[in-house]
Design a protein around this motif. Sequence first.
Motif, PDB file in Angstrom:
ATOM      1  N   LYS A 181      46.086  12.272 -24.495  1.00  0.00           N
ATOM      2  CA  LYS A 181      44.647  12.164 -24.763  1.00  0.00           C
ATOM      3  C   LYS A 181      44.322  10.852 -25.471  1.00  0.00           C
ATOM      4  O   LYS A 181      43.346  10.168 -25.122  1.00  0.00           O
ATOM      5  CB  LYS A 181      44.182  13.352 -25.616  1.00  0.00           C
ATOM      6  N   LYS A 182      45.135  10.494 -26.445  1.00  0.00           N
ATOM      7  CA  LYS A 182      44.922   9.230 -27.166  1.00  0.00           C
ATOM      8  C   LYS A 182      45.055   8.044 -26.227  1.00  0.00           C
ATOM      9  O   LYS A 182      44.277   7.084 -26.303  1.00  0.00           O
ATOM     10  CB  LYS A 182      45.948   9.127 -28.307  1.00  0.00           C
ATOM     11  N   TYR A 185      36.950  11.290 -16.160  1.00  0.00           N
ATOM     12  CA  TYR A 185      36.557  11.161 -17.573  1.00  0.00           C
ATOM     13  C   TYR A 185      35.954   9.783 -17.834  1.00  0.00           C
ATOM     14  O   TYR A 185      34.907   9.656 -18.481  1.00  0.00           O
ATOM     15  CB  TYR A 185      37.775  11.394 -18.462  1.00  0.00           C
ATOM     16  N   ILE A 223      49.980  16.572 -25.405  1.00  0.00           N
ATOM     17  CA  ILE A 223      48.544  16.526 -25.125  1.00  0.00           C
ATOM     18  C   ILE A 223      47.861  15.500 -26.028  1.00  0.00           C
ATOM     19  O   ILE A 223      47.001  14.724 -25.582  1.00  0.00           O
ATOM     20  CB  ILE A 223      47.913  17.921 -25.294  1.00  0.00           C
ATOM     21  N   TYR A 224      48.251  15.488 -27.313  1.00  0.00           N
ATOM     22  CA  TYR A 224      47.664  14.531 -28.260  1.00  0.00           C
ATOM     23  C   TYR A 224      47.939  13.088 -27.820  1.00  0.00           C
ATOM     24  O   TYR A 224      47.031  12.243 -27.806  1.00  0.00           O
ATOM     25  CB  TYR A 224      48.224  14.770 -29.655  1.00  0.00           C
TER      26      TYR A 224
END
Length: 438
Positions: free
Chosen positions: A428-429, A204, A424-425
């Motif tokens: 991801k953050k 990423y 996941i939040y």
Amino acid sequence: MIELLLLSRLQFAITAAFHFLFVPLTLGLALLVAGMETMYYKNKDENWRKMADFWGRIFKINFAIGLVSGLTLTFQFGTNWGAYAEFMGDVFGPPLAVEALLAFFLEGTFFGAWIFLNRDRQKLKAFSMWMVALGTNISSLWIIIANGFMQHPVGYNMAADGSKVVMTDFLALITNGYVWYMMVHTLLAAYLLTAFLMMGICAYHFLKGNNNEVFKKSFSIAVAIALVTAVVLPVLGHGYAQYVTELQPAKGAAMDAIWETGSREPMYLIQVPDSSTGSNSVQLLGIPGLASFLYTGSFSGTITGLNQLPHDELPPVEMIFWSFRLMTILGSLFIIEALLGLYLQKSGKLYTSDKYLKLMMWSIPLPYIAITAGWIVAEVGRQPWIVYGLLKTANGISSVPISDVLLSITLISAFYLILMVFEIYLIKKTVVNATGVE
């Protein structure tokens, strides 16, 4: 009772599968972060410190939420599986007690120490993370020891009234061959999953043009681990399959949908099992003797077919077959992806290989799927036994209202969904905001 049995199994499957999603990443990241902390202590290279901080943040999130997700499993033994708990209490109790007292003590105490210790006490900080890694491995071992007895009962006698098993040989319990096959297989799968998550996160950042040294070095470590584990897992799995086929013939035959007893059994590249007819509705491109080799170690070995085993002791064949096929297909993909990643990195083309980097990002969930498929093969493949050869699953449940089980499934599923979204939040953050990796 059939409805109650199915609902009780569904409830336990949801909680166990969800909790197990957190375990491999905890095992893998604990060890890697401990190594990074140690490297920073030894050479004071800031890149190692940044790596330990970044991957450590992801470890904190996964560890904390994973710990919460496992609490419901304990309660279910007393609520939905009372007969099983009574039958297995003498054997199941000691491993779980050791796991709780020793492993949780190590994990909880040193996890807190690692979080709050400053960098001026780096030696103790690194030591604390090693203790966390040790605790997570001890925890896994004792859980697998308890599960190993369910798969291959050893070191026990039946009570005089036949109501429960009584442990007679603790050494046999911890040296159970099934335990160590499963333990090594689980650890390797955990390291592979961790490596692919690291590769996906690094990919990423490479796509965003962030070729920070932290991510370059992390990718180098991850791709090496991915390649080694992806290659070793099928080799170990070959021995594991032979061992399991000896202990549980129905599970072994179901993994390749072998219906009739025979030698030099082929493995079909295209195959569709049909348990309603006791045969395969489609079987094409057979490789002579390969199934016999995989499950017996000899191309002329004999495999007991499903139709020659008691019908009421067969697992759900289609579920086992397709889960096993999915796991093996993904395992082959992991080898290809790891080899390609190593080649691109060595040739200097990695950071501009957008297709590969996108592939690795989208591959993050694949090891989770593969591990879940493997769990299905191991646990559902044991059915209809909850303790193989001793207690059937139907005889292990508690007599509770079906409405209560339905309500608990709904509430637990909603709770787990919230936890998953939250995890996941947060991850991801953490990843998105790590551009500078300070």
